[in-house]
Design a protein around this motif. Structure first.
Motif, mmCIF file in Angstrom:
data_model
loop_
_atom_site.group_PDB
_atom_site.id
_atom_site.type_symbol
_atom_site.label_atom_id
_atom_site.label_comp_id
_atom_site.label_asym_id
_atom_site.label_seq_id
_atom_site.Cartn_x
_atom_site.Cartn_y
_atom_site.Cartn_z
ATOM 1 N N LEU A 171 3.908 4.243 -1.809
ATOM 2 C CA LEU A 171 2.844 3.364 -1.327
ATOM 3 C C LEU A 171 3.396 2.270 -0.416
ATOM 4 C CD1 LEU A 171 0.684 3.003 -4.572
ATOM 5 C CD2 LEU A 171 0.075 4.226 -2.484
ATOM 6 N N LEU A 172 4.598 1.782 -0.712
ATOM 7 C CA LEU A 172 5.210 0.768 0.137
ATOM 8 C C LEU A 172 5.450 1.296 1.547
ATOM 9 C CD1 LEU A 172 7.905 -1.059 -2.065
ATOM 10 C CD2 LEU A 172 5.742 -1.979 -1.212
ATOM 11 N N VAL A 173 6.030 2.487 1.639
ATOM 12 C CA VAL A 173 6.323 3.011 2.967
ATOM 13 C C VAL A 173 5.046 3.405 3.698
ATOM 14 C CG1 VAL A 173 6.634 5.473 2.408
ATOM 15 C CG2 VAL A 173 7.992 4.429 4.224
ATOM 16 N N LEU A 174 4.031 3.872 2.964
ATOM 17 C CA LEU A 174 2.754 4.195 3.601
ATOM 18 C C LEU A 174 2.062 2.928 4.113
ATOM 19 C CD1 LEU A 174 1.443 6.932 1.142
ATOM 20 C CD2 LEU A 174 2.202 7.265 3.500
ATOM 21 N N ARG A 175 2.230 1.840 3.368
ATOM 22 C CA ARG A 175 1.712 0.549 3.840
ATOM 23 C C ARG A 175 2.353 0.167 5.166
ATOM 24 N NH1 ARG A 175 3.542 -4.795 0.644
ATOM 25 N NH2 ARG A 175 5.469 -4.295 1.756
ATOM 26 N N GLU A 176 3.672 0.371 5.268
ATOM 27 C CA GLU A 176 4.374 0.024 6.498
ATOM 28 C C GLU A 176 4.006 0.972 7.638
ATOM 29 O OE1 GLU A 176 5.971 -2.812 6.718
ATOM 30 O OE2 GLU A 176 5.401 -3.073 4.614
ATOM 31 N N LEU A 177 3.830 2.241 7.324
ATOM 32 C CA LEU A 177 3.396 3.194 8.348
ATOM 33 C C LEU A 177 2.025 2.820 8.903
ATOM 34 C CD1 LEU A 177 4.530 6.571 6.719
ATOM 35 C CD2 LEU A 177 5.276 5.704 8.941
ATOM 36 N N ARG A 178 1.155 2.340 8.022
ATOM 37 C CA ARG A 178 -0.178 1.929 8.460
ATOM 38 C C ARG A 178 -0.096 0.708 9.374
ATOM 39 N NH1 ARG A 178 -4.597 0.502 3.907
ATOM 40 N NH2 ARG A 178 -3.126 -1.208 3.563
ATOM 41 N N ALA A 179 0.745 -0.268 8.997
ATOM 42 C CA ALA A 179 0.913 -1.450 9.835
ATOM 43 C C ALA A 179 1.584 -1.085 11.159
ATOM 44 C CB ALA A 179 1.727 -2.511 9.090
ATOM 45 N N ASP A 180 2.549 -0.160 11.114
ATOM 46 C CA ASP A 180 3.181 0.319 12.355
ATOM 47 C C ASP A 180 2.145 0.958 13.273
ATOM 48 O OD1 ASP A 180 5.658 -0.505 11.475
ATOM 49 O OD2 ASP A 180 6.293 1.474 10.780
#
Length: 286
Positions: free
Chosen positions: A189-198
Motif C-alpha cells: 500500500l505504501l508503494v501504491l500510494r507513491e505510484l499514485r502521487a507520481d
C-alpha cells in the motif's frame, strides 16, 4: 455462542490474509485488491467484537446461553484497539508540533516549513490538512525544475489526503500485526500510494525530471516511516533488495506510458458491507 462468533471471525480473517496473495499487474487493480485484503479481515474482527459487546453477558442466541468470557474478550480487544489509536494519534500530534517550530517559506505559491538539515527531504506531515515540509539541503541541491517536480508529487499526496487515510491504515496495521501478511500488504500500500502521487505529478511536470528527483532524494536520504507523513522518498520494502525493486518499479512507471484502467470485480466499497454482517446477529439475541 458468542465465543463461536469470535472464533469464526478470527478464522475467516486469518484464512483470507494467509491465502490472499498480493496481486500483480495494473496498479489500480493492485490498489483495490491489496486494500481489501488489508482492511476486510480487521473490519470483520472489529464488527464481531462490537456485536458481542452490544449483546452483553445475559440472554440466549441460537438456543445457547451466552456467558461473560466472550464479552470480556471483546471488551479487551476493543480497549486495546482504542489505546493503540490514542497512542498513534499522540505520536502524530507530537510530529505536527515539532513541524510547527520550523520557519515558513513561500515555494511556488505554497507555504512550506523549512527543515534545517542538509539531508534531502520533502513530505507532507499532518492529518487532514498536512503541512508541506522541505529541507534546506533539498532547496540547495535541486534545480528549479527538479524542485517543481518534487512539489507536484507532494501536492498529489495532499490531493488524495494520504497522511489522513494512512494514519488510519497504520492503526489497522498496529492492531492486526499478528495476522498473516500484514507487513507485506502494508508495504504494498505504501508503494501504491507513491505510484499514485507520481502519476498525479507526471501530468503536471516532465516524468523524466520527476524520476531524476526521486533518484536524488532516495540515494541521499532514504526516508524512514513516520506517523502522519507522506514523503517523496518513501519506497516501502521489507529489506534492501525489496526497496531497490520498489524504486525501480516507480521509475519504470514514470518512464513508460500510463496503464489503461481495467475493470475490476471489486466495485468501490460495496464489498466491505460484508464486514458489517456480524452486527446483524444482534437481532437474534434475546
Amino acid at each position: 455462542m458468542h465465543l463461536l462468533m469470535i472464533i469464526t471471525a478470527v478464522t475467516v480473517a486469518w484464512t483470507l490474509r494467509y491465502f490472499g496473495n498480493i496481486p500483480q499487474g495494473n496498479w489500480n487493480w493492485r490498489w483495490e485488491r491489496s486494500l481489501f485484503l488489508f482492511l476486510f479481515p480487521p473490519l470483520l474482527i472489529f464488527m464481531t467484537a462490537v456485536a458481542v459487546l452490544c449483546m452483553g453477558t445475559q440472554g440466549q442466541m441460537g438456543g445457547m446461553y451466552t456467558g461473560s468470557f466472550s464479552y470480556i474478550l471483546a471488551l479487551i480487544t476493543l480497549t486495546c484497539f482504542s489505546l493503540l489509536c490514542i497512542k498513534l494519534a499522540l505520536q502524530g500530534c507530537k510530529s505536527i508540533q515539532s513541524t510547527l517550530q520550523y520557519p515558513q517559506l513561500n515555494l511556488a505559491g505554497k507555504q512550506a516549513r523549512i527543515l534545517p538539515t542538509k539531508a534531502l527531504f520533502a513530505g507532507q506531515i499532518g492529518f487532514w490538512q498536512p503541512e508541506l515540509v522541505v529541507s534546506q539541503g533539498l532547496l540547495q541541491t535541486l534545480s528549479p525544475a527538479h524542485l517543481e517536480s518534487v512539489l507536484a508529487h507532494e501536492q498529489g499526496h495532499y490531493h488524495y489526503r494520504d497522511t489522513y487515510w494512512f494514519f488510519w491504515l497504520g492503526w489497522v496495521r498496529s492492531c492486526t500485526a499478528w495476522l498473516p501478511n500484514t507487513e507485506p500488504l502494508w508495504q504494498e500500500l505504501l508503494v501504491l500510494r507513491e505510484l499514485r502521487a507520481d502519476s498525479y505529478a507526471a501530468v503536471q511536470v516532465d516524468p523524466l525530471i520527476l524520476a531524476e528527483s526521486l533518484l536524488l532524494v532516495v540515494s541521499n536520504n532514504p526516508v524512514t516511516e513516520e506517523i502522519c507523513c507522506a514523503a517523496l522518498g518513501t519506497i516501502g520494502g521489507v529489506n534492501e533488495i525489496h526497496r531497490r525493486y520498489r524504486l525501480e518499479e516507480r521509475i519504470e512507471a514514470l518512464l513508460t506510458p500510463p496503464e489503461a484502467t481495467i475493470k475490476t470485480q471489486l466495485k468501490s466499497w460495496h464489498i466491505f458491507i460484508l464486514g458489517f454482517l456480524p452486527l446483524a446477529t444482534v437481532i437474534f439475541h434475546n
